[in-house]
Design a protein around this motif. Structure first.
Motif, PDB file in Angstrom:
ATOM      1  N   LEU A  84       0.848  -1.191   0.000  1.00  0.00           N
ATOM      2  CA  LEU A  84       0.000   0.000   0.000  1.00  0.00           C
ATOM      3  C   LEU A  84       0.883   1.240   0.000  1.00  0.00           C
ATOM      4  CD1 LEU A  84      -2.842   1.312   0.321  1.00  0.00           C
ATOM      5  CD2 LEU A  84      -2.542   1.076   2.797  1.00  0.00           C
ATOM      6  N   ALA A  85       0.688   2.107  -0.999  1.00  0.00           N
ATOM      7  CA  ALA A  85       1.471   3.338  -1.105  1.00  0.00           C
ATOM      8  C   ALA A  85       0.549   4.539  -1.012  1.00  0.00           C
ATOM      9  CB  ALA A  85       2.236   3.375  -2.421  1.00  0.00           C
ATOM     10  N   HIS A  86       0.995   5.573  -0.282  1.00  0.00           N
ATOM     11  CA  HIS A  86       0.247   6.823  -0.143  1.00  0.00           C
ATOM     12  C   HIS A  86       0.949   7.888  -0.991  1.00  0.00           C
ATOM     13  CE1 HIS A  86      -0.916   4.481   3.395  1.00  0.00           C
ATOM     14  NE2 HIS A  86      -1.993   5.233   3.475  1.00  0.00           N
ATOM     15  N   TRP A  87       0.240   8.402  -1.992  1.00  0.00           N
ATOM     16  CA  TRP A  87       0.857   9.314  -2.952  1.00  0.00           C
ATOM     17  C   TRP A  87       0.354  10.743  -2.796  1.00  0.00           C
ATOM     18  CZ3 TRP A  87       1.289   7.188  -8.648  1.00  0.00           C
ATOM     19  CH2 TRP A  87       2.231   6.161  -8.674  1.00  0.00           C
ATOM     20  N   SER A  88       1.251  11.687  -3.132  1.00  0.00           N
ATOM     21  CA  SER A  88       0.887  13.089  -3.337  1.00  0.00           C
ATOM     22  C   SER A  88       1.624  13.567  -4.580  1.00  0.00           C
ATOM     23  CB  SER A  88       1.247  13.933  -2.109  1.00  0.00           C
ATOM     24  OG  SER A  88       2.626  13.836  -1.819  1.00  0.00           O
ATOM     25  N   ARG A  89       1.452  14.826  -4.918  1.00  0.00           N
ATOM     26  CA  ARG A  89       1.975  15.348  -6.174  1.00  0.00           C
ATOM     27  C   ARG A  89       3.475  15.047  -6.339  1.00  0.00           C
ATOM     28  NH1 ARG A  89       0.674  21.460  -7.270  1.00  0.00           N
ATOM     29  NH2 ARG A  89       2.103  21.744  -5.526  1.00  0.00           N
ATOM     30  N   GLY A  90       3.811  14.500  -7.491  1.00  0.00           N
ATOM     31  CA  GLY A  90       5.198  14.183  -7.803  1.00  0.00           C
ATOM     32  C   GLY A  90       5.561  12.723  -7.668  1.00  0.00           C
ATOM     33  N   ASP A  91       4.785  11.960  -6.915  1.00  0.00           N
ATOM     34  CA  ASP A  91       5.051  10.526  -6.800  1.00  0.00           C
ATOM     35  C   ASP A  91       4.691   9.845  -8.120  1.00  0.00           C
ATOM     36  OD1 ASP A  91       5.957  10.490  -4.122  1.00  0.00           O
ATOM     37  OD2 ASP A  91       3.886  10.605  -3.411  1.00  0.00           O
ATOM     38  N   GLY A  92       5.423   8.772  -8.429  1.00  0.00           N
ATOM     39  CA  GLY A  92       5.177   8.106  -9.703  1.00  0.00           C
ATOM     40  C   GLY A  92       5.622   6.658  -9.690  1.00  0.00           C
TER      41      GLY A  92
END
Length: 206
Positions: A74-82
């Motif tokens: 499980l990954a929590h992303w915000s702007r810039g993650d890819g």
């Protein structure tokens, strides 16, 4: 409950999909994550990506806990993650970690998929302010915009459509509730941007 078992899983199987390498949940709204419970018992899920925002929904928190219990990455992303996948490169456009949103929808995970067949933006349920701030960070056209709908005054402004310069739009529309039906003003903005429009209240699943 029931969407995953009776709608999503049968649809995936009809397309020959017997596992999900990646599942993306935009935000903590039951209309967006609710079917995941049944999918967990019917289709193997190898990885899940969610917004980095902390949503208050009890059901959403329980779902994330269940994913961790099952040891699904499980990954929590915000702007810039890819992330690179076989489909192409996924890039988070929103949420921005430093922007205090007034409502949960404005913290949804919005994404750009750069694939061999073109550029796709998944706009989630962002409102006008979040859309404008997100669009200000890019000036690249896209081939397809997939967008939720919360009424004529709450999404897909002329400024946003001008920024994305999309060739086609898939809009999650319905006759009920009323806020999911595109108003005359929104339909005019669609015509003005020149994109091909695919509405789910007219086309069904797209």
């Amino acid at each position: 409950r029931g969407e995953g078992r009776f709608v999503v899983a049968p649809f995936l199987r009809s397309r020959g999909v017997n596992r999900l390498d990646l599942l993306i949940l935009s935000h903590g709204d039951a209309a967006h994550y609710g079917g995941t419970w049944e999918l967990l018992d019917h289709i193997p899920i190898h990885r899940v990506i969610v917004s980095r925002a902390d949503f208050r929904s009890k059901g959403y928190r329980q779902l994330l806990a269940e994913l961790e219990r099952r040891k699904i990455p499980l990954a929590h992303w915000s702007r810039g993650d890819g992330l690179w996948t076989r489909s192409g490169h996924w890039l988070a456009l929103w949420p921005a970690g430093d922007w205090p949103a007034a409502r949960a929808d404005d913290l949804a995970l919005a994404l750009r998929l750069s694939a061999p067949y073109g550029e796709v933006i998944f706009g989630a349920d962002l409102g006008l302010d979040a859309e404008a701030r997100m669009a200000a960070s890019w000036r690249r056209p896209c081939d397809l915009l997939i967008q939720g709908l919360h009424g004529a005054e709450d999404s897909m402004s002329a400024l946003f459509l001008e920024a994305v310069r999309t060739r086609a739009i898939v809009a999650n529309t319905a006759e009920f509730p009323l806020r999911a039906y595109p108003s005359a003003e929104l339909q005019e903005r669609w015509r003005a941007c020149g994109a091909h429009i695919f509405r789910t209240d007219q086309c069904g699943g797209v």
